[in-house]
Design a protein around this motif. Sequence first.
Motif, PDB file in Angstrom:
ATOM      1  N   PHE A 590     -52.457 -79.635 102.033  1.00 15.72           N
ATOM      2  CA  PHE A 590     -52.332 -80.220 103.367  1.00 15.72           C
ATOM      3  C   PHE A 590     -53.230 -81.441 103.574  1.00 15.72           C
ATOM      4  N   LEU A 591     -54.377 -81.476 102.927  1.00 15.70           N
ATOM      5  CA  LEU A 591     -55.358 -82.514 103.249  1.00 15.70           C
ATOM      6  C   LEU A 591     -55.311 -83.717 102.315  1.00 15.70           C
ATOM      7  N   THR A 592     -54.442 -83.692 101.286  1.00 20.24           N
ATOM      8  CA  THR A 592     -54.237 -84.862 100.438  1.00 20.24           C
ATOM      9  C   THR A 592     -52.735 -85.148 100.373  1.00 20.24           C
ATOM     10  N   ASN A 593     -52.387 -86.303  99.834  1.00 18.31           N
ATOM     11  CA  ASN A 593     -50.974 -86.688  99.755  1.00 18.31           C
ATOM     12  C   ASN A 593     -50.436 -86.718  98.325  1.00 18.31           C
ATOM     13  N   ASP A 594     -51.291 -86.412  97.345  1.00 17.57           N
ATOM     14  CA  ASP A 594     -50.887 -86.628  95.963  1.00 17.57           C
ATOM     15  C   ASP A 594     -49.889 -85.602  95.432  1.00 17.57           C
ATOM     16  N   ILE A 595     -49.700 -84.487  96.132  1.00 18.64           N
ATOM     17  CA  ILE A 595     -48.719 -83.502  95.641  1.00 18.64           C
ATOM     18  C   ILE A 595     -47.654 -83.189  96.703  1.00 18.64           C
ATOM     19  N   ASP A 596     -47.471 -84.084  97.655  1.00 13.36           N
ATOM     20  CA  ASP A 596     -46.455 -83.869  98.701  1.00 13.36           C
ATOM     21  C   ASP A 596     -45.055 -83.722  98.097  1.00 13.36           C
ATOM     22  N   HIS A 597     -44.773 -84.482  97.038  1.00  2.47           N
ATOM     23  CA  HIS A 597     -43.428 -84.464  96.455  1.00  2.47           C
ATOM     24  C   HIS A 597     -43.092 -83.107  95.837  1.00  2.47           C
ATOM     25  N   ILE A 598     -44.123 -82.315  95.538  1.00  2.13           N
ATOM     26  CA  ILE A 598     -43.908 -80.989  94.945  1.00  2.13           C
ATOM     27  C   ILE A 598     -43.672 -79.941  96.018  1.00  2.13           C
ATOM     28  N   TRP A 599     -44.410 -80.046  97.126  1.00  2.64           N
ATOM     29  CA  TRP A 599     -44.387 -78.973  98.127  1.00  2.64           C
ATOM     30  C   TRP A 599     -43.468 -79.251  99.311  1.00  2.64           C
ATOM     31  N   PHE A 600     -43.217 -80.488  99.608  1.00  4.22           N
ATOM     32  CA  PHE A 600     -42.492 -80.794 100.848  1.00  4.22           C
ATOM     33  C   PHE A 600     -41.153 -81.492 100.618  1.00  4.22           C
ATOM     34  N   LYS A 601     -40.674 -81.471  99.402  1.00  2.00           N
ATOM     35  CA  LYS A 601     -39.366 -82.030  99.116  1.00  2.00           C
ATOM     36  C   LYS A 601     -38.296 -81.076  99.645  1.00  2.00           C
ATOM     37  N   ASP A 602     -37.399 -81.558 100.466  1.00  2.00           N
ATOM     38  CA  ASP A 602     -36.286 -80.780 101.023  1.00  2.00           C
ATOM     39  C   ASP A 602     -36.762 -79.598 101.869  1.00  2.00           C
ATOM     40  N   THR A 603     -37.990 -79.672 102.418  1.00  2.00           N
ATOM     41  CA  THR A 603     -38.476 -78.604 103.314  1.00  2.00           C
ATOM     42  C   THR A 603     -39.129 -79.256 104.521  1.00  2.00           C
ATOM     43  N   ALA A 604     -39.519 -78.427 105.464  1.00  2.00           N
ATOM     44  CA  ALA A 604     -40.219 -78.946 106.642  1.00  2.00           C
ATOM     45  C   ALA A 604     -41.494 -79.665 106.212  1.00  2.00           C
ATOM     46  N   ASP A 605     -41.872 -80.716 106.958  1.00  2.00           N
ATOM     47  CA  ASP A 605     -43.053 -81.477 106.576  1.00  2.00           C
ATOM     48  C   ASP A 605     -44.333 -80.797 107.077  1.00  2.00           C
ATOM     49  N   LYS A 606     -45.471 -81.397 106.745  1.00  2.00           N
ATOM     50  CA  LYS A 606     -46.763 -80.811 107.105  1.00  2.00           C
ATOM     51  C   LYS A 606     -46.917 -80.672 108.617  1.00  2.00           C
ATOM     52  N   ASP A 607     -46.551 -81.724 109.331  1.00  2.00           N
ATOM     53  CA  ASP A 607     -46.720 -81.696 110.785  1.00  2.00           C
ATOM     54  C   ASP A 607     -45.971 -80.522 111.398  1.00  2.00           C
ATOM     55  N   THR A 608     -44.797 -80.226 110.859  1.00  2.00           N
ATOM     56  CA  THR A 608     -44.001 -79.113 111.390  1.00  2.00           C
ATOM     57  C   THR A 608     -44.735 -77.793 111.195  1.00  2.00           C
ATOM     58  N   TYR A 609     -45.337 -77.601 110.032  1.00  2.00           N
ATOM     59  CA  TYR A 609     -46.077 -76.352 109.779  1.00  2.00           C
ATOM     60  C   TYR A 609     -47.331 -76.260 110.644  1.00  2.00           C
ATOM     61  N   ILE A 610     -48.019 -77.377 110.829  1.00  2.00           N
ATOM     62  CA  ILE A 610     -49.205 -77.387 111.697  1.00  2.00           C
ATOM     63  C   ILE A 610     -48.805 -77.019 113.124  1.00  2.00           C
ATOM     64  N   ALA A 611     -47.754 -77.657 113.628  1.00  2.00           N
ATOM     65  CA  ALA A 611     -47.296 -77.392 115.000  1.00  2.00           C
ATOM     66  C   ALA A 611     -46.844 -75.943 115.160  1.00  2.00           C
ATOM     67  N   LYS A 612     -46.150 -75.428 114.141  1.00  2.00           N
ATOM     68  CA  LYS A 612     -45.667 -74.048 114.193  1.00  2.00           C
ATOM     69  C   LYS A 612     -46.837 -73.065 114.246  1.00  2.00           C
ATOM     70  N   ALA A 613     -47.869 -73.302 113.449  1.00  2.00           N
ATOM     71  CA  ALA A 613     -49.037 -72.415 113.447  1.00  2.00           C
ATOM     72  C   ALA A 613     -49.776 -72.476 114.781  1.00  2.00           C
ATOM     73  N   LEU A 614     -49.889 -73.681 115.356  1.00  2.00           N
ATOM     74  CA  LEU A 614     -50.545 -73.815 116.657  1.00  2.00           C
ATOM     75  C   LEU A 614     -49.765 -73.065 117.734  1.00  2.00           C
ATOM     76  N   LYS A 615     -48.458 -73.184 117.687  1.00  2.00           N
ATOM     77  CA  LYS A 615     -47.627 -72.518 118.689  1.00  2.00           C
ATOM     78  C   LYS A 615     -47.748 -71.001 118.594  1.00  2.00           C
ATOM     79  N   GLU A 616     -47.747 -70.494 117.362  1.00  2.00           N
ATOM     80  CA  GLU A 616     -47.851 -69.046 117.192  1.00  2.00           C
ATOM     81  C   GLU A 616     -49.202 -68.533 117.671  1.00  2.00           C
ATOM     82  N   CYS A 617     -50.254 -69.297 117.434  1.00  2.00           N
ATOM     83  CA  CYS A 617     -51.596 -68.863 117.842  1.00  2.00           C
ATOM     84  C   CYS A 617     -51.798 -68.966 119.347  1.00  2.00           C
TER      85      CYS A 617
END
Length: 728
Positions: A590-617
């Motif tokens: 989450f805190l670097t950009n060098d492996i975004d292509h591995i984890w966020f390809k064809d999936t929700a982006d980081k901001d979406t996961y951050i917002a989702k976690a904030l909403k649930e909490c």
Amino acid sequence: MEKPNLDFKTNILDNVTRQISTKDVKSFLHAQGYYHGKDRFMQMEMLRLIAQGRLCECLKDTEETFAIDKYMRELGIDYFARQEIDNLDEKTSNLLSYYVNGVNKAMSEGLPFEFKLLSHTPQTWKISDTILTIKAMSFLGLAQGQQDLEKLIIQLLQNTNHQDKQTQDIKIERVKSLAKGALDTISDSEINLLQKVKIYNPLIPESYEFLKFIPKIQASNNWVSNKMGHAIHACDPHLECNRLPAIWYEMKANIQNVGNFFGITMPGVPGFVMGRSDDTAFSFTYGFMDMVDHFIEEVRDGKYRFETNFFDFKVRRDIIKRKNKKDVEIYIKETHAGFLEADSEIKNIKDGHYLSMAWSCRKRGGAKTLKAVLDIFHAKNVDDLFKCVSDVAISCNWLLSDSEGNIGYHQSGVLPKRNFSGLYPIEGYFKQNIWQGYYEGHQLYHFKNPNEKIIATANNRIQDEHFPTAINAPMASYRKDRVTELLVENQKHSTDLFKQMQGDTFSRQADLYINVFKSVFEESDLGRKLINWNRNYDVDNKIAPIFESFYKTLLKTFFSDHLLGKQVTTYCMDETSIIADFYGLFDRIFLTNDIDHIWFKDTADKDTYIAKALKECEQRQADTRWGDINRYKMKHILFDGKLPSFLGFDVDNIEIPGNRSTITQGAVYEAHGRTTSFVPSWKMVTDHRNHDVYTVLPGGLSDRRFSKNYKSDLSNWIHGKYRQNSIV
């Protein structure tokens, strides 16, 4: 053996520190052994019985204690400790005899009543038991964390198998990305072979529940400075402290014609572990050196493969005695690479692929470590300390200082020479794959008097291209970065500043998340509350629990979706120390950009996961203090909280400031089936301009519940106070 001069004086300072004044080192070691045996023999004997694999024989015969005994026999700590006696030189062996005789003198005068209740009569203490103590603390408290991570990686790679090749490749790339390049060299054929391997005692989903009686040692801080023209030294080793008595035993030694010493000792081991002398100061953090490797073995017709031939295992036969059941015969099988991880009760195992495990201190290191520790008595400066600590077999980041104003760093540990990263198993049946010997201590990374005039370590990656690579999975650098930040910000270094720093609860981890994703945080009430938070984890803080809830929710949601599935992710976070140990590997996503292509390809982006976690909490917000959540019960080491509270063996509801990423680390979590912790197990600050030493200990001198020294320093530790002592 020459009879030691027993003309010594002893005193107890502040009901915490044992002071011994003697004429020579031999008589001090005899007295030290005597008082270790007098004040902490229950601690010594419990660790000895665990490491020997004799719990079923001597204390309690259950399936859980049998599993501990079996694991210890397979590991061979006691077996190889007895063999290592032959590696001791005559002088070191002679000195150890004085210590051992002191322990046995204390035993002859009386044993802890707890053992009488259990009908257990301890054996006399031997030199091999001291070597065993070093080995047990080295592996079970330190190297075992590396083994846990490697087992996790093995199982993650095994679980990447998928009918769809593209999906399988994505999973493999995600596992690789966690290790910052350490897994890049693994081939498809090795992954395919790994998926055939039979895993014995996996981390997931069972964990090593039978290791829950063993204190985990994993984290620490230390830093030194000569910015003011003289050396100032601070250390606070972070260990498991939700137990009584304290792990360490604080001592002061005044030895004629040798010098004065003040610091912590390990019951069962002579000398000082960390501390201060007239001329020097020395401390260490866990170095995260990779001293454990797994290898893939091929077994056929009861033999193991090496190159193109099959060989008979070298078998070590052992018998586990049991109080309530029949004794059990086990067979520990050795290969060229290590010992086979398979059920040792089975004499003839089935054909297939297995793992073997190699630990570099299994058969070596204890004797050299003892000599190194005893040589510290005669060290007069940083260069002398370099020669001592370089021979310590335990993985440490040593910080050293002296009265001449010198400061230095030296890595220690038995580093194997390997042709791969060490973080994943390769074929042990090829000669070029197994270890090719070990580096000498003086070959490990070291330096003295850097231009910055400060050195800080906090289990972070410490590496230099001119020295062999020793670390492949360190902790995140948040604590070290915060220490460095405060040392640079404050131009005037002093013992008062260093004591304040040891109590610092600011989280750089939380600060990074909030700043990197500030635009997302600004979109919700909860996010805005976190933006305005001071990032501190003091016990009265009511925002810290909200961030912790957000962080855990984020990781659980993300890894459930992307790698592990919900059940395994929940288990890893709630029941193991993986997140507490290696959270930096996960934060990198989450805190670097060098492996975004591995984890966020064809999936929700980081901001979406951050917002989702904030909403649930947001649904879970409560007016809760950090101390209401981050707390534990300090339990007696033997009775483990089973006695009525009015007897006073335990101390309940101790609130712990800090968290995994703050200088005053306050990590409280579940691991191996119990509540455990990483918290400051001792604090020391000292300035070489004078003889003062400021310390505090979470407990007291004695393991005797009805002694006034049982928890004599605990109140100071809880309230952040120091005792002022002097080495003279």
